[in-house]
Design a protein around this motif. Structure first.
Motif, PDB file in Angstrom:
ATOM      1  N   THR A 135       0.850  -1.188   0.000  1.00 53.61           N
ATOM      2  CA  THR A 135       0.000   0.000   0.000  1.00 53.61           C
ATOM      3  C   THR A 135       0.888   1.242   0.000  1.00 53.61           C
ATOM      4  N   GLY A 136       0.264   2.399  -0.027  1.00 52.49           N
ATOM      5  CA  GLY A 136       1.034   3.644  -0.007  1.00 52.49           C
ATOM      6  C   GLY A 136       1.795   3.846  -1.302  1.00 52.49           C
ATOM      7  N   LYS A 137       3.120   3.782  -1.235  1.00 50.44           N
ATOM      8  CA  LYS A 137       3.957   3.997  -2.409  1.00 50.44           C
ATOM      9  C   LYS A 137       4.079   2.759  -3.283  1.00 50.44           C
ATOM     10  N   ALA A 138       3.456   1.663  -2.877  1.00 48.42           N
ATOM     11  CA  ALA A 138       3.537   0.432  -3.665  1.00 48.42           C
ATOM     12  C   ALA A 138       2.826   0.613  -5.009  1.00 48.42           C
ATOM     13  N   ASN A 139       3.244  -0.191  -5.997  1.00 44.83           N
ATOM     14  CA  ASN A 139       2.671  -0.096  -7.344  1.00 44.83           C
ATOM     15  C   ASN A 139       2.572  -1.490  -7.940  1.00 44.83           C
TER      16      ASN A 139
END
Length: 429
Positions: free
Chosen positions: A288-292
């Protein structure tokens, strides 16, 4: 001539030595001293240039009065002393009394001791009233003379913003406790194992983590801090509130996500790809967050693109690709990047072959039903043909009357009565 000569030597001259002492009669250095006196009645008063007292508290001046008449000469002069925020003065008479001219100012010896939060001595610079700069020794002590009034004392230590207000009334010792903080930062990996030799920077301080993954900081000037952690290709920033805790932990996740259980399903004109994607490790940075997470595809070896993958179930992510009627094959791969920029790519490239030219197809159960109906129709058609042939044969052989032959027809015509109506019997009257 004698009268003229004597008049030239009227007035007075004095070399003045000024001594400045505090209330304990200790010499005061760096005090500003100047003298004001009358040169003559016609020329008025004069003021010397200011002079700073030396380490013995002394300053030196030369005064001359040029009055023509000795009786008119004003032999009084005033010594002014400025020290810190105060100003003192004292009147003296030329050629009267002894040297040095002593001025006792309203000031007292003061000892300043600088310590940290743990009461350990600190060797730092101190600024008094934004004018006087002192330096404490290795034991944290500095001595000075301060006037009997309110003063500001500011320690000069990196970016520390601390000011202490004090009021001096007598000889005293001032304890200057710097508002500093200590902090221990531990750096671990995604599995909780310590990371050694990571660089940690907080303010002006930089340390390397030890074998336990720890870096200890002392004398931090702010309670809210930012820590910069660098290790190999990883760079992380983290904030901490030292009033809440003097310990902190930073995780450097070095393991990429895990991609498994990839399934492909076609739904009409869409291709659905699902996969289980996990970020392993107890302290992993997560997805989550900066994950892609995305799916990269190529249609017919020409059209390229990518679509995001969305969470649809526990650790299960899905992407949809729209398929055109002329699609023959699709190649795609999954790329997953966690919140700490670790990237994993699915190990295989998947190919979907398209045999039919049109993408619009009936569902499988409907197609089977159509095939079954077509088989039944053929069977019924064959039965109808058989029934039709049988019915025609039955009609020809059983129902339709027999036609006489040509010989029989001729014989019948010869034996028939001439008047057919006579052959009908008459009814009884």
């Amino acid at each position: 001539m004698l009268i003229i000569i004597s008049s030239l030597f009227a007035g007075w001259y004095e070399e003045v030595e000024v001594r400045v002492l505090d209330k304990s009669y200790s010499p005061v250095s760096n005090a500003t001293v100047y003298i004001q006196w009358e040169i003559s009645k016609t020329r008025g008063n004069a003021t010397t240039k200011p002079s700073l007292t030396n380490e013995k508290g002394r300053a030196y001046f030369k005064l001359t009065n040029v009055e023509f008449k000795d009786s008119d000469a004003n032999k009084d002069y005033i010594v002014y002393v400025e020290y810190q925020n105060s100003k003192f003065s004292k009147k003296f008479t030329a050629n009267t009394g002894v040297m040095p001219r002593t001025v006792v100012i309203d000031a007292y010896p003061v000892v300043i001791r600088a310590t940290d939060n743990d009461n350990k001595p600190m060797s730092i610079k101190i600024l008094i009233d934004n004018k006087i700069e002192l330096t404490t020794d290795q034991n944290g002590y500095a001595e000075c003379i301060m006037t009997a009034e309110e003063h500001t004392i500011k320690p000069i230590f990196y970016d520390l913003e601390q000011v202490k207000q004090v009021k001096i009334e007598n000889r005293t010792t001032i304890n200057l406790k710097l508002e500093l903080y200590s902090f221990n930062l531990k750096v671990i990996d995604e599995n909780g194992q310590p990371i050694e030799k990571a660089s940690v920077t907080i303010g002006p301080f930089l340390y390397k983590t030890d074998q336990n993954g720890s870096a200890q900081f002392y004398n931090l000037t702010k309670k809210n801090i930012w820590a910069q952690i660098n290790y190999q290709k990883y760079s992380i920033q983290a904030s901490f509130d030292l009033e809440k805790s003097n310990q902190g932990t930073v995780v450097i996740d070095r393991t990429p996500p895990l991609i498994k259980d990839i399934h492909t399903t076609r739904e009409g004109d869409k291709l659905q790809i699902r996969a289980v994607i996990e970020d392993p490790g107890k302290y992993a940075s997560g997805l989550t967050g900066k994950a892609n997470l995305k799916l990269i595809y190529k249609i017919n070896e020409e059209k390229e693109g990518f679509v995001p993958m969305y969470l649809v179930a526990y650790n299960t992510y899905e992407a949809l690709i729209r398929i055109d009627p002329d699609t023959k094959n699709i190649k795609y791969t999954i790329e997953a990047t966690d919140a700490n920029s670790n990237t994993a790519v699915s190990s295989d490239v998947y190919v979907l072959e398209r045999k039919e030219s049109s993408i619009t197809q009936e569902p499988q159960n409907r197609q089977n039903l159509s095939e079954m109906l077509n088989t039944q129709n053929i069977f019924i058609f064959i039965i109808l043909i058989i029934v039709g042939i049988g019915s025609y044969y039955f009609y020809k052989t059983k129902i339709q009357p027999k036609q006489p032959s040509s010989g029989q027809e001729k014989q019948f015509q010869q034996s028939a009565p001439k008047d057919i109506f006579k052959a009908v019997p008459k009814k009884n009257q």
